[in-house]
Design a protein around this motif. Structure first.
Motif, PDB file in Angstrom:
ATOM      1  N   SER A   1       3.573  -4.068  48.366  1.00  0.00           N
ATOM      2  CA  SER A   1       2.455  -4.333  47.398  1.00  0.00           C
ATOM      3  C   SER A   1       1.755  -3.201  46.979  1.00  0.00           C
ATOM      4  O   SER A   1       1.612  -2.365  48.153  1.00  0.00           O
ATOM      5  N   ALA A   2       1.316  -3.008  46.040  1.00  0.00           N
ATOM      6  CA  ALA A   2       0.524  -1.682  45.662  1.00  0.00           C
ATOM      7  C   ALA A   2      -0.569  -2.128  44.796  1.00  0.00           C
ATOM      8  O   ALA A   2      -0.275  -2.870  43.903  1.00  0.00           O
ATOM      9  N   ASP A   3      -1.688  -1.446  44.878  1.00  0.00           N
ATOM     10  CA  ASP A   3      -2.661  -1.515  44.077  1.00  0.00           C
ATOM     11  C   ASP A   3      -2.778  -0.091  43.342  1.00  0.00           C
ATOM     12  O   ASP A   3      -3.564   0.965  44.159  1.00  0.00           O
ATOM     13  N   HIS A   4      -2.427   0.164  42.183  1.00  0.00           N
ATOM     14  CA  HIS A   4      -2.167   1.618  41.714  1.00  0.00           C
ATOM     15  C   HIS A   4      -3.268   1.624  40.604  1.00  0.00           C
ATOM     16  O   HIS A   4      -3.264   0.843  39.535  1.00  0.00           O
ATOM     17  N   HIS A   5      -4.107   2.801  40.428  1.00  0.00           N
ATOM     18  CA  HIS A   5      -4.980   2.817  39.607  1.00  0.00           C
ATOM     19  C   HIS A   5      -4.708   4.240  38.797  1.00  0.00           C
ATOM     20  O   HIS A   5      -4.860   5.391  39.743  1.00  0.00           O
ATOM     21  N   ALA A   6      -4.296   4.522  37.723  1.00  0.00           N
ATOM     22  CA  ALA A   6      -4.105   5.606  36.790  1.00  0.00           C
ATOM     23  C   ALA A   6      -5.492   5.928  35.970  1.00  0.00           C
ATOM     24  O   ALA A   6      -5.760   5.081  35.268  1.00  0.00           O
ATOM     25  N   LEU A   7      -6.204   7.098  36.307  1.00  0.00           N
ATOM     26  CA  LEU A   7      -7.195   7.686  35.555  1.00  0.00           C
ATOM     27  C   LEU A   7      -6.643   8.623  34.674  1.00  0.00           C
ATOM     28  O   LEU A   7      -6.113   9.516  35.061  1.00  0.00           O
ATOM     29  N   ARG A   8      -6.651   8.574  33.181  1.00  0.00           N
ATOM     30  CA  ARG A   8      -5.823   9.651  32.493  1.00  0.00           C
ATOM     31  C   ARG A   8      -6.900  10.080  31.426  1.00  0.00           C
ATOM     32  O   ARG A   8      -7.605   9.686  30.645  1.00  0.00           O
ATOM     33  N   ILE A   9      -7.089  11.502  31.746  1.00  0.00           N
ATOM     34  CA  ILE A   9      -8.149  12.360  30.714  1.00  0.00           C
ATOM     35  C   ILE A   9      -7.230  12.556  29.443  1.00  0.00           C
ATOM     36  O   ILE A   9      -6.184  13.406  29.734  1.00  0.00           O
ATOM     37  N   VAL A  10      -7.555  12.184  28.199  1.00  0.00           N
ATOM     38  CA  VAL A  10      -6.925  12.628  27.014  1.00  0.00           C
ATOM     39  C   VAL A  10      -7.610  13.529  26.265  1.00  0.00           C
ATOM     40  O   VAL A  10      -8.725  13.284  25.773  1.00  0.00           O
ATOM     41  N   TYR A  11      -7.001  14.901  25.868  1.00  0.00           N
ATOM     42  CA  TYR A  11      -7.550  15.896  25.173  1.00  0.00           C
ATOM     43  C   TYR A  11      -6.832  15.917  24.039  1.00  0.00           C
ATOM     44  O   TYR A  11      -5.704  15.706  23.818  1.00  0.00           O
ATOM     45  N   GLU A  12      -7.526  16.611  23.149  1.00  0.00           N
ATOM     46  CA  GLU A  12      -6.795  16.891  21.707  1.00  0.00           C
ATOM     47  C   GLU A  12      -6.522  18.630  21.889  1.00  0.00           C
ATOM     48  O   GLU A  12      -7.146  19.213  22.306  1.00  0.00           O
ATOM     49  N   GLY A  13      -5.079  18.764  21.690  1.00  0.00           N
ATOM     50  CA  GLY A  13      -4.790  19.970  21.826  1.00  0.00           C
ATOM     51  C   GLY A  13      -4.340  20.716  20.424  1.00  0.00           C
ATOM     52  O   GLY A  13      -3.434  19.951  19.631  1.00  0.00           O
ATOM     53  N   ARG A  14      -4.333  21.970  20.448  1.00  0.00           N
ATOM     54  CA  ARG A  14      -3.549  22.816  19.326  1.00  0.00           C
ATOM     55  C   ARG A  14      -2.455  23.896  19.947  1.00  0.00           C
ATOM     56  O   ARG A  14      -2.852  24.516  20.915  1.00  0.00           O
ATOM     57  N   VAL A  15      -1.219  23.850  19.343  1.00  0.00           N
ATOM     58  CA  VAL A  15      -0.468  24.809  19.953  1.00  0.00           C
ATOM     59  C   VAL A  15      -0.689  26.278  19.268  1.00  0.00           C
ATOM     60  O   VAL A  15      -0.974  26.469  18.209  1.00  0.00           O
ATOM     61  N   ALA A  16      -0.824  27.098  20.358  1.00  0.00           N
ATOM     62  CA  ALA A  16      -1.555  28.592  20.166  1.00  0.00           C
ATOM     63  C   ALA A  16      -0.406  29.492  20.352  1.00  0.00           C
ATOM     64  O   ALA A  16      -0.523  30.743  20.099  1.00  0.00           O
ATOM     65  N   GLY A  17       0.899  29.091  21.061  1.00  0.00           N
ATOM     66  CA  GLY A  17       2.019  30.178  21.119  1.00  0.00           C
ATOM     67  C   GLY A  17       2.921  29.595  21.828  1.00  0.00           C
ATOM     68  O   GLY A  17       2.981  28.272  22.368  1.00  0.00           O
ATOM     69  N   GLY A  18       3.971  30.137  22.279  1.00  0.00           N
ATOM     70  CA  GLY A  18       5.138  29.803  22.915  1.00  0.00           C
ATOM     71  C   GLY A  18       6.202  29.255  22.146  1.00  0.00           C
ATOM     72  O   GLY A  18       6.062  29.027  20.764  1.00  0.00           O
ATOM     73  N   GLU A  19       7.300  28.815  22.790  1.00  0.00           N
ATOM     74  CA  GLU A  19       8.312  28.161  21.901  1.00  0.00           C
ATOM     75  C   GLU A  19       8.766  26.770  22.558  1.00  0.00           C
ATOM     76  O   GLU A  19       8.882  27.007  23.838  1.00  0.00           O
ATOM     77  N   LEU A  20       9.138  26.031  21.739  1.00  0.00           N
ATOM     78  CA  LEU A  20       9.557  24.514  22.121  1.00  0.00           C
ATOM     79  C   LEU A  20      10.701  24.777  23.119  1.00  0.00           C
ATOM     80  O   LEU A  20      11.563  25.397  22.774  1.00  0.00           O
TER      81      LEU A  20
END
Length: 159
Positions: A83-102
């Motif tokens: 048995s488990a009591d799992h609590h997920a706290l998820r912080i959600v941001y808006e992001g913009r791709v600024a570089g790199g390659e997929l």
């Protein structure tokens, strides 16, 4: 009963009518999720989302806005009948791709990263966090809660 708290940071990256998603690896149907993941001890959530996006997608992301915080609690049987009591706290941001390659993550929690048309998302096998994140992105609620999902409104169409 074992209690577990997991704090994580994710980004909603939308461009040209498409959203960036990562596919969870491992067993199961290959569900899509927002790119992001768990915070390391002592790590700032902003740094977490930047690091996780680079790991899972290959992109360098600029965080443009805090969209909201999602809290989910699941109590019940977990692996091996414990048995488990799992609590997920998820912080959600808006992001913009600024570089790199997929690129795809190797040996991590995801195995594929891809852009998906916003109108195609409802047909994807996805975790509920995708809908929550897109609702936060679309509605931009002042209190940072995706209340529109509980009112029966979906997160589509995109803005």
């Amino acid at each position: 009963m074992r209690q577990n708290l997991r704090v994580a940071a994710y980004a909603v990256c939308v461009r040209d009518g498409q959203v960036l998603l990562a596919r969870l690896s491992g067993s199961g149907p290959g569900e899509w999720t927002l790119p992001g993941g768990g915070m390391d001890h002592g790590e700032d959530p902003h740094a977490t989302v930047v690091r996780e996006l680079a790991e899972e997608t290959g992109y360098r992301v600029e965080v443009s806005r805090l969209l909201g915080v999602d809290s989910q609690r699941v109590v019940g049987r977990r692996r091996f009948g414990r048995s488990a009591d799992h609590h997920a706290l998820r912080i959600v941001y808006e992001g913009r791709v600024a570089g790199g390659e997929l690129r795809h993550e190797v040996g991590g929690s995801t195995d594929l990263a891809a852009w998906h048309a916003l109108e195609a998302v409802p047909a994807l096998t996805r975790v509920p966090l995708v809908d929550t994140g897109l609702a936060l992105w679309r509605d931009r609620p002042a209190d940072g809660r995706a209340a529109s999902l509980s009112r029966g409104h979906g997160p589509y169409p995109g803005r």
